[in-house]
Design a protein around this motif. Sequence first.
Motif, PDB file in Angstrom:
ATOM      1  N   PHE A  43     -51.931 -16.887 -71.081  1.00 47.76           N
ATOM      2  CA  PHE A  43     -51.318 -15.805 -71.079  1.00 47.76           C
ATOM      3  C   PHE A  43     -49.864 -16.246 -72.105  1.00 47.76           C
ATOM      4  CE2 PHE A  43     -53.702 -15.601 -67.232  1.00 47.76           C
ATOM      5  CZ  PHE A  43     -53.874 -14.208 -67.223  1.00 47.76           C
ATOM      6  N   ALA A  44     -50.027 -15.695 -73.315  1.00 41.44           N
ATOM      7  CA  ALA A  44     -49.014 -15.991 -74.268  1.00 41.44           C
ATOM      8  C   ALA A  44     -48.451 -14.578 -74.885  1.00 41.44           C
ATOM      9  CB  ALA A  44     -49.593 -16.705 -75.434  1.00 41.44           C
ATOM     10  N   THR A  45     -47.031 -14.955 -75.107  1.00 47.10           N
ATOM     11  CA  THR A  45     -46.384 -13.798 -75.682  1.00 47.10           C
ATOM     12  C   THR A  45     -45.309 -14.276 -76.649  1.00 47.10           C
ATOM     13  OG1 THR A  45     -45.041 -11.574 -75.311  1.00 47.10           O
ATOM     14  CG2 THR A  45     -44.698 -13.569 -73.810  1.00 47.10           C
ATOM     15  N   THR A  46     -44.851 -13.510 -77.531  1.00 49.46           N
ATOM     16  CA  THR A  46     -43.773 -13.851 -78.366  1.00 49.46           C
ATOM     17  C   THR A  46     -42.240 -13.245 -78.018  1.00 49.46           C
ATOM     18  OG1 THR A  46     -44.007 -12.023 -79.937  1.00 49.46           O
ATOM     19  CG2 THR A  46     -45.026 -14.074 -80.471  1.00 49.46           C
ATOM     20  N   GLU A  47     -42.136 -12.451 -76.801  1.00 41.96           N
ATOM     21  CA  GLU A  47     -41.195 -11.864 -76.299  1.00 41.96           C
ATOM     22  C   GLU A  47     -41.584 -11.454 -74.818  1.00 41.96           C
ATOM     23  OE1 GLU A  47     -37.872  -8.301 -76.821  1.00 41.96           O
ATOM     24  OE2 GLU A  47     -39.774  -8.147 -77.939  1.00 41.96           O
ATOM     25  N   GLN A  48     -40.789 -12.257 -74.136  1.00 44.92           N
ATOM     26  CA  GLN A  48     -40.726 -11.962 -72.443  1.00 44.92           C
ATOM     27  C   GLN A  48     -39.528 -11.538 -72.061  1.00 44.92           C
ATOM     28  OE1 GLN A  48     -42.884 -14.927 -69.710  1.00 44.92           O
ATOM     29  NE2 GLN A  48     -40.772 -15.733 -69.626  1.00 44.92           N
ATOM     30  N   THR A  49     -39.464 -10.299 -71.299  1.00 44.07           N
ATOM     31  CA  THR A  49     -38.356  -9.855 -70.797  1.00 44.07           C
ATOM     32  C   THR A  49     -37.629  -9.823 -69.448  1.00 44.07           C
ATOM     33  OG1 THR A  49     -39.649  -7.838 -70.561  1.00 44.07           O
ATOM     34  CG2 THR A  49     -38.811  -8.066 -72.696  1.00 44.07           C
ATOM     35  N   ALA A  50     -38.961 -10.489 -68.603  1.00 42.71           N
ATOM     36  CA  ALA A  50     -38.356 -10.096 -67.033  1.00 42.71           C
ATOM     37  C   ALA A  50     -39.025 -11.594 -66.579  1.00 42.71           C
ATOM     38  CB  ALA A  50     -39.051  -8.925 -66.434  1.00 42.71           C
ATOM     39  N   GLY A  51     -39.097 -12.702 -67.115  1.00 46.39           N
ATOM     40  CA  GLY A  51     -39.617 -13.960 -66.503  1.00 46.39           C
ATOM     41  C   GLY A  51     -38.699 -14.403 -65.455  1.00 46.39           C
ATOM     42  N   ARG A  52     -38.975 -15.398 -64.589  1.00 51.85           N
ATOM     43  CA  ARG A  52     -38.183 -16.248 -63.474  1.00 51.85           C
ATOM     44  C   ARG A  52     -38.217 -17.750 -63.821  1.00 51.85           C
ATOM     45  NH1 ARG A  52     -41.832 -13.697 -60.235  1.00 51.85           N
ATOM     46  NH2 ARG A  52     -42.466 -15.710 -59.659  1.00 51.85           N
ATOM     47  N   GLY A  53     -37.117 -18.438 -63.930  1.00 48.06           N
ATOM     48  CA  GLY A  53     -36.958 -19.491 -63.897  1.00 48.06           C
ATOM     49  C   GLY A  53     -36.735 -20.470 -62.465  1.00 48.06           C
ATOM     50  N   ARG A  54     -35.989 -21.553 -62.674  1.00 49.31           N
ATOM     51  CA  ARG A  54     -35.762 -22.418 -61.638  1.00 49.31           C
ATOM     52  C   ARG A  54     -34.736 -21.287 -60.691  1.00 49.31           C
ATOM     53  NH1 ARG A  54     -35.033 -28.195 -64.088  1.00 49.31           N
ATOM     54  NH2 ARG A  54     -37.379 -28.550 -64.529  1.00 49.31           N
TER      55      ARG A  54
END
Length: 74
Positions: A43-54
Amino acid sequence: MVFTLGPKAISAGYRLASFDQIGSTNSEAMARARAGERGPMWFATTEQTAGRGRRQRAWIAPRGNLAASVLETL
């Protein structure tokens, strides 16, 4: 930007779902897994708006960056 898989990934059975913009590649992968998708799938995108990190921190990737997740199940 257009994403494509290389010949090794294709021969290994990987598929690709690419997006111009998405909230989270990881959330999309999890939703598809819950719906029965078994992968292997990128799954790939050039713009992610609502991801989660650590530690549940916001993880955005402004346009022009790469955000990607891989779904592999046993």
